[in-house]
Every structure is written in C-alpha cells, then in structure tokens.
Design an enzyme around this catalytic site. Structure first.
Site, PDB file in Angstrom:
ATOM      1  N   TYR A   1     -61.065  15.847   7.859  1.00 17.12           N
ATOM      2  CA  TYR A   1     -60.100  14.506   8.182  1.00 17.12           C
ATOM      3  C   TYR A   1     -59.845  13.922   6.817  1.00 17.12           C
ATOM      4  CZ  TYR A   1     -63.519  11.184   9.865  1.00 17.12           C
ATOM      5  OH  TYR A   1     -64.743  10.416  10.104  1.00 17.12           O
ATOM      6  N   GLU A   2     -59.030  13.041   6.829  1.00 14.97           N
ATOM      7  CA  GLU A   2     -58.519  12.228   5.613  1.00 14.97           C
ATOM      8  C   GLU A   2     -57.784  13.076   4.404  1.00 14.97           C
ATOM      9  OE1 GLU A   2     -57.846   9.521   6.348  1.00 14.97           O
ATOM     10  OE2 GLU A   2     -59.519   8.845   8.000  1.00 14.97           O
TER      11      GLU A   2
END
Lengths: 611, 611
Positions: A442-443
C-alpha cells in the site's frame, strides 16, 4: 506472547551521536522558540513514549489480530477490545499532537521525535497505530493547503485526537492509476461540493475511536480534464460540524463493508460509499494529486517505519527465543543440558544479524529523513531547506520500499528462527509476517516507489538530486578510505556509489533512446532501488562503525554497545551488501529479457486493433 | 476465486522430451511387467489426475482455509466441508495406491506419475493433499522395513486409502534435535510395546477421513543409549485391528489439541498424547532414525513439491490478473480503455517470469528426481541403481529447500502483481503465501536441509556424489559451449559449476582445520544450497532451451510452447542466475562475520560454567 522493548538506546545513539540532532535543531528558530530542540528533553519524551507504547499499545496486538473489526448492519464499526481505551489515553497524554504546530494545539516537537515514536507504535501494534497515523497525514495536508476556515474548524480537533482522518484514493478499478478515478464532485453553489462514488481499501475508514472522521477524498469536478490533471481534493466529514465544532448532521458517507485481509486485522479497511456527501475543497481545483502527495510522502515514510518497527519486534523475539531454545550440540558446549541454545549455531546468528543490521540501518535512515524534514520545513536558510527537501524527495521511496521489503524479509527470517513454533499463532511471529506484508503493497506498491525513484527523482531532473547525495558520499569516502576501522567498507561503498552513477547513466541513455525507453526504466527500477538502498545503508553503517570505533578507542564502550555496532557493520558488508553484485548484473541486463513474445510465453495476444 | 489448471503440457514435455522417461522405464522389468512404462498410458493417467484434481480438490481450497479443522471435547476432529467426500472419491478411483506395489493392491505406476500428480494436488489444495501425502510416507517406511505380518495387516488398507498414516517425530522440546526426544517404549512381552509421551505438530494427526489412523512413532526403548542411536520406530494404530483387518479397541492415543496456524488450516496439526498406547516395532531396535529417513526423504521431496505446486498456482492466477487488470498507460498502447493491461509493464513481466522460470525448472528437477527414484528402486543394473540413489540423496535437500524458498518467493511476488487485492482474502493469493510458508519450516527447516546437503551429502563422502554430478555438467558444458542458442548460458553454467567445486574445497578445508570447522560448514550451508540450486536449475534451463531451439529450428513450434521455453531460459540466466554472484561472495566471507561478541551484539552471556 511476543514482547517488545522500544530500542531507546539505539534511537538516542542515532539522534545524538550520528545526527547530532540538537545542534541542527538549535539552528531552527521554530524549535528553539518552542523549546523543543534540547537533546535531554527529546530523550525524556522518547522514554515516556516507550513507556506508553509498551504498557498500553503492545498488549492489544494479538487481541486485535484475533478479534479484528466488526461492522454492523448500519455500517458502524467496532474496533477490537481495548483499542478505544488505549486511544483515549493516547489523546489524554497529548500524543496525537506531538509534532503538530502549537497554533493548532500541538506540542511543536521535531519530526525526529514523532517518527521515533511511530517506529515504537508500529513495532508494538501496527494496526492500532494506523488510526493516529492516518490522522497525522490528514493534518499535514490540511495544514499545508487548507483554507483558514477549514484549518480553524478541523485542525484543533485532529491535533487533539478527538477526530481522526483518512486518505480516500483507491477505487475498485483504480489503485496505482489514480488518473482514472470516477468519484465525482459537483459544486453546490454554497461553498460546498457534493461527492459521489465508491472508495475502497480505506484504512481506518470507519471505527468507534473518535466522534468524527475527516475523510480527504480525491474526486473529479464536473468538467475537469481527464487524467491526473482533473482531480481535486475534498474534505468530507462523517458528521458535518457547526462553526463551533459541535457535531451536526450525519453526512452521506457510509461504510459498505470491511475487507477480510491477510493481516492488520485490528485496523478497519473499509469500502466507503459516498452518496452526495457534502465536501469542501482543499487547496486548488484540479491540484488534488499534488496536494495528496503531501499526505502520501508522509504516509510513505510512515509505511517505511512499519517495515522498521515490525522488523525490530520480530528480531527482538527471535533473539529471545534463540537464547532460550536448546537444540543440537555445539562445540564448544555452552550448556550442561543435552543441547545448546540455538543462538550458538552460525546459521541462526546469520538470521539474527540480518535482522539487526537491517533494522539499525533503517532506523538511521528514518531519523536522518526525519531531521531532514525538520530542516526542510523550519531551517532559516533557504538553501538548506532546498537541500533537505531534495534529500527527502530522493530517499522517501527508498525509505518506503527498501525498509518494508527488508522488514518483511526480517520478519520471515525471524519466524524461521522459531522453527515450527514460528508457524503457530500463539507465538505471534506469523502475525508479524502477515502484518509486514501490506507495507510492500500500500501507499504505492514498492514497484511504484522504484519508478518514482528512478524515473521522477533521479532521471527527471537530470540526476541533480542524486549527484548532490553522491557528493556527500564521495567526500565521506575520500576522507576515510585509508581508515583502519572502516577503510575496507568505504572502498566497497565508493565502488558501489560509482557504479550507481554509471548504471544511472546507462539507464538514462536507454530511456531517451527511443519509444521503448520508458520500458527500460520500468525494467530496471526495482533492482535499481534495491542497489541504491544498499548504497545508503552502506554509507550509514560505515559512519556508525567509525563513530563506534572511536568510542571504543577512547575507552567509552562500557556495555559493548559500540562493539556491537562495529561487528554488525562488519556483518552487513560481508553478508548483505554483496547483493549489489547480483543487482548490478540484473540492472545491466535491461529490458531485453523481459521483452518476450506475449503469445508464446504468456499465452496472451495484445488486442492491437483497440490500440 | 483462484483457478488452477494442471500444467499437463509442461509435465509431458519434461517426461517425454527432457527425460525421455519411457525409454528409461522400459529398461526396468518392474514397470515393463506392470505395463506401466508406456508414455501414452502415463499421459492418460496424468490427464485423468488433472481432471480429478481440478474438479474435486480445487473447489475445497478456500473452504478449507476458512473453516479449518475442529476438535471436539473428546478429541475427535472434523475436517472442513467436502474434504471427506473428495477423499472418498479419491480412494474409489484408486489414486492412493498409484505408485504402490501391486502385491499390496497398488497400481505399480512409476514415481514419475505419482509425483506429477502430487504437484497438481498441492497446487489445488495443499492442506487436503497432506492427508494422502502422509499416508504415502507411512506406506514407504512400512513397505521397506516392516515385518511381513505388519505389512500384510496394514499395507493393503493404507494403499486402498481406508486407513491413513502419520509421522510422529517432534516433541515440545525436540524438533530439529530428535536425539533428545523423551517418548518412551516398554516391551509388553507379547510382541507389542507400550508407548507413552507427547508428540506435537503431527500433520493429519487426527481426522474423520478414514476409519483408522496408523501412527509411525519415534520413541526410546527402555535402556537404549542416549541420542539418536537409542531411538526406535513403532507403529501405533488409532484402533487396534484384528488379524483380518477388522477394527478392535481404541488405542491409548488421543488428540489433545489442534494448533492455530498461519496457513494449511484444512489440515489437522495435532498434539497427540500417547498414554500406554500399544505399538509394534517397525524395523530394528535403535534404528528408528534410519528407518524414519525413508519416510523423511519422500516427505522432503513431497514438501519441495508443495513449493512447486503453490508457486505454479500463484503464478497462474497472477498471470490471469495481469492480463485482465487495466492500470497505467503504456507505449505502444494495447487497449482502447484509458489504461492498459498491466502485463505490458516490464516490472510486472519480471514478476511473472520469475514465477514461470522457477516453477518450470522446479518441475524438471522434481520429475528428474522421480525418475531417479524409479531407477534407484527398480533398475536391473546395480551401478545404475547406486548412481540414481546418489543423485537422489544429493539433490533431495535442494528439492526441498530451494523449491520451497522459491515457491514462497513466487507466491509473494505473484501476490504483489495483484496490488492491494492481493492482500484481500477473497482473491486467494494471500492464502498461497500463508500455505507456502510452512514448506520452508517443516520436514527439517531449510537451514537443516542446507546442512544435510553441505555436511552430509557433499563433504562427508569427500565430494564423491558432487563430483559425479559435476562430471555430468562438465560433459554437457563441453558439448554445448560453442552452441549458438545456449553457448552463453553454458559458459555461465560452466563457470558457476567450477566455482561450486572450488567453494566446496575451501569450505571442506576450513571444516577440517580445527574445532571451529563445524561452524564454517554451518555458516556457509544456506548460501551454498542456494548457489547449488542455481547450478542445477541452470543446467536444466540450458538443456530445455537447447531441446526447444531444436524444435523451433525443425519447424515444430506450432503454438509457441518452445519459443516460450527459449525466452524463459534467457530470462532465467539474465535475471535470476546472477544471484550466484552475491552468494559466492557471502560464502567466501565464511563464519568470521558471524563470530561476533555475544554480549556486545546479542546481550547474551554463554553460561560457560555449565559447559
């Protein structure tokens, strides 16, 4: 049950000895005026943070994993037992506003301290830590580009922890590719907008920790251009506050479901349905991606810290187990039992030292970036601010990707130290592996980080940011290449740094050589980031080893801490740094081995008629 | 929901073209007489196996993960929905006895076929496959060293699948180190023994699939010497059968609990309490470890297959997703949508090709070992049997460790292809990662496999087994070093094979050089196994590429299968094989960087007074 002790000694070593942080901070009026530049004070804050984390946050980690979050039929979400009480104590003690500006109720502490505390929180309980972590991201974006009205209404509540924040980017069909999001915003004509669409994978998206949740949402204003240039950022509160901050009507944003995930069960990963929800523009129209990057950069460093914290706690527990578990004989014997503690077996030591070497270098990088953030934001000298900002921009993708990849690998190797017990839930090691896995995803996946590094941060400015760092490295190498303690490391580092430069040149030339240039960048990026990561860690290990050797030579190594640094540096250069040899070869191989025949290799025919 | 198609085309390529298996099998009277040497027949069996696995076993994989096994208060265990019905069909179709001897009701098929089928089963549902897998291990040990009486009573029931088997080795304090087990056996004076102790981590240890469970248990006979030389092997049935096979009284072995694990939830991992349970000696007194190794070697290859099968299924699903998921633009465009299928992005191709390259080489290794097992057991020429047996002994730890490490890494990279969706349970990718993780741990951790390889298989016989394989490689290199298609690979392979020899010499000399010699072996083992694994995979990829290029040159590549082989070989040598460069450096670094000061680095003081 796993244990965790905040690595205070090492944090203070990095801050005070490696970075000499108080000297740097004292040069910045913001910290000087807030009385938050003093090394002793910062150390006391860290001690207090460690106490809080070890006492209140750590005990909820396995509970959170087992119970997860529960959503009822109305879309309300209950967090695991104890999460809310710990969060309340966290707020009561003022931790949410640790590095926030005093004008919004914050304590005005340097990022250096808040980032060190974040490492502790993620080591103790990453799922719990994500709730305040997301709020911090929302604070950063709003403080940077919000209107005064929005800031005055929202920031004090976020800084106090009464309200929390989220980042609403991803949609079912659009993750990496935010340019194709469909969530729509239309102007209500009263200063507010009406937001409609579905967002998924929203961490801390709905929960019972706070009275209100402030969603920062990417959406497309009617009539905006296609792609990333037509995206704006909106603030959408769960409850619409009156101007005095009292909560008004429930807004049109509902949690449609929670995801069942591999890990971070204690954090609510929500599908959020926005159905004509009222929102307010944050920053400029169609500049939403730029504004969101303010949050994303903080979130990326925060994600890197998850790799660091989880690597540290996994290492700590593997170390404890290795001292305790008796298995197989060793010569010389170190136990009168039929078997010796497994810590004596070299392969176990290899796994443990891998954990120690990666986490300690990661900590040095994280705190170096934290101090650079402080410098970027608050140094009186513009050139210093620019230099620090460039360093943060360059190294943030490394902090995110290299630290989470290493963190996951360290968690896996630490689990391996436990043998079969590592696979059993009650020991807690398998949770660290599951929790660490998301950091790589993620990110911005770690592949995307690599593209950001090589494409945007290195090549797009003609290598200027890289050259600036290379200059620092070169100066260090020249100063120490004859050094008895670290000369060998410095030589390895110098060669690798030169190779990084020449590899960059080669890729850069290929990138400009024709229509397949972009593929060459894409093909090299992941290996390039890893190579670069080793150059950075090598630099930090060489510096730490030099500092430590000087302390030893001066007779200051009472407890062996500095000898530990010197020997871990030796391990790093002997056993981990050589990965660069393989990476140099795979980077050089380029895109050619990947440009395979789609039909033959993948059974896939590009539908070129549509192109 | 994830899909799975058995890789029949590739299996047949390896069997028929790479190994020319039917020619080898036809030279063995056992298979000739059983009519099980014919390539067409073997192909048909594989087709049928694929149908069964895809239809009956695959649909239970996610159900098994979600439901797990449930133990009631009496110690009875219920397997997940559908497991029992599928197992019954498996038995009805005669699959449990596929490679078993016809004298016990088996079909007398070569290992080649049963091992290919095992790959399919683990790809579709590893937790389900472990039930028959363990039975197969029990069959092997009993058939090899059991008394005629035991064989006649038990083998037909195991071969038919009516009864299942287990391996009971580990105890709470003794995993890797079986020399310190405490389970006791005392002679009842009636030909049976009384077994008392606690065994943990017993896969398929208690369940509802079969009427009876046949535990093979390591225990220490009263008065036996300490260590591994005082351990005997006993057969302990859950229900004690009469001589006609009808079930009699319940024996004193009870499932005390089931473990909560990271993965393989559908398999019951039991704590088994033996409380004066009646058992029968299998093989000779105090030779239990040797006998158990018969099972363990089969189990180790079987575990390697789990890495292969899970790598394959993870790769297949990542490939399908990469064709389907539209994200980010690419030049040239291949879609009229706003984004292109992610399979066009080089970094995604890198992840996919990693899966393809490791699984296809792993399949070639597994089937090569399977055919070698057939040769070892059934070739009329003793020299051929010895040669094949040596190869199996040498390469089994590589098959176990290299294939499970690669399988786990491929599962992780395939999960990465899915981005955030890879972390969500419903997509199934995270289950593959969790399920694949155990393969690196059980049946001897991969660290133990590495010690077995370097210490026992390579150094203990003065490198003879290694030299024999090196001779094969050398002859291949000399034959093809000028080859247009594979000359470059062969040169890389030749250099690495020579380096493997010289690294072995260096380690061997260090090993004999003093009391720390054992530490040098222990320090190098894991990297040595990985280096060796790449030499073996490099050899197999070069051979497959040569075969495939000949087919292309002959105009026989209608569907691109052979071009796919040639291009995947190119990828392997360009992007994966270079890992050997790093490994050579870390092997050469030896134990010195691991011989750190315990107090300084680990905060540990060996209690030498006890030594």
């Amino acid at each position: 049950m796993p244990t965790y002790k905040a690595p205070l000694r090492d944090m203070k070593f990095v801050m005070n000895e490696l970075l000499e942080a108080d000297q740097h901070l004292a040069a910045m009026p913001y910290y000087k005026d807030n009385d938050t530049a003093d090394a002793d004070l910062l150390g006391q804050v860290l001690d207090e943070a460690a106490r809080f984390v070890e006492t209140e946050v750590l005990p909820l980690n396995q509970v959170g994993d087992r119970e997860g979050c529960v959503r009822d039929e109305h879309g309300n979400v209950t967090t695991p037992s104890g999460f809310k009480a710990a969060y309340r104590k966290f707020c009561d003690a003022g931790w949410p506003g640790l590095d926030a500006d005093p004008q919004w109720g914050g304590q005005g502490m340097p990022h250096l301290v808040s980032i060190a505390m974040n490492e502790m929180i993620t080591g103790a309980n990453v799922a719990w830590g994500m709730y305040p972590g997301l709020s911090h991201g929302a604070y950063s974006a709003l403080a940077a580009v919000g209107t005064d009205e929005l800031k005055q209404l929202y920031l004090p509540k976020i800084v106090s922890g009464e309200w929390s924040g989220t980042m609403c980017l991803t949609e079912p069909h659009a993750g990496t590719d935010l340019g194709i999001i469909r969530t729509k915003a239309s102007d209500n004509g009263d200063g507010s907008y009406s937001i409609t669409g579905t967002k998924i994978f929203i961490s801390a998206g709905e929960h019972d920790l706070t009275d209100n949740i402030v969603h920062l949402v990417l959406a497309r204003l009617e009539g905006s251009p296609a792609g990333t240039k037509g995206i704006s950022l909106f603030l959408v509160p769960k409850f619409i506050p009156a101007s005095d901050g009292s909560l008004g009507e429930r807004n049109g944003v509902v949690c449609g479901s929670l995801e069942h995930k591999m890990g971070i069960h204690g954090n609510a990963t929500a599908v959020l349905n926005f159905d004509g929800a009222r929102g307010w523009l944050v920053g400029e129209v169609n500049k939403g991606m730029n504004h969101m990057f303010i949050m994303m950069n903080a979130a990326r460093l925060g994600t890197g810290l998850q790799g660091l914290g989880l690597g540290e706690v996994a290492y700590q527990n593997a170390l404890a187990y290795a001292k305790d578990r008796l298995q197989m004989r060793h010569e010389p014997r170190v136990s009168r039992e039929a078997a010796d503690p497994i810590i004596v077996h070299p392969d176990v030591r290899r796994m443990l030292l891998t954990g120690k070497a990666y986490t300690e270098a990661g900590r040095a990088l994280a705190l170096w970036l934290a101090l650079s953030l402080d410098t970027e934001h608050h140094h009186p000298d513009e050139a210093k601010r620019k230099e620090a900002g460039d360093l943060v921009a360059l190294l943030t993708p490394i902090a995110k990707a290299f630290m989470t990849d290493n963190g996951f690998n360290v968690a896996v190797q630490s689990q391996q130290v436990f043998g079969g017990h590592g696979y059993i839930a009650e020991w807690g090691m398998e949770q660290f592996v599951r929790d660490a896995r998301i950091g790589q995803i993620y990110e911005g996946t770690n592949g995307i980080q690599a593209l950001d590094l090589l494409g945007r941060k290195v090549l797009m400015d003609g290598g200027k940011k890289l050259q600036s760092l290379a200059g620092t490295l070169q100066a260090f190498v020249e100063e120490h290449e004859g050094d008895e303690a670290i000369g060998d490391y410095v030589n390895q580092l110098g060669k690798a740094a030169q190779q990084l430069g020449s590899l960059t040149m080669v890729i850069g030339q290929k990138a400009m050589s024709g229509p397949e240039g972009a593929d060459e960048v894409n093909a090299a990026a992941v290996d390039f980031l890893r190579f670069f990561g080793h150059v950075v860690y090598g630099y930090l290990w060489a510096r730490m080893a030099k500092l430590a050797q000087d302390k030893i030579d001066g007779g200051f190594d009472k407890d062996g801490f500095y000898l530990g640094k010197v020997q871990t540096a030796k391990f790093y250069f002997a056993k981990l740094f050589p990965e660069t040899k393989a990476l140099a070869a795979t980077i050089k191989a380029g895109n050619d081995p990947l440009a395979v025949d789609d039909r033959a290799v993948f059974g896939w025919e590009p539908d070129l008629a549509h192109a």
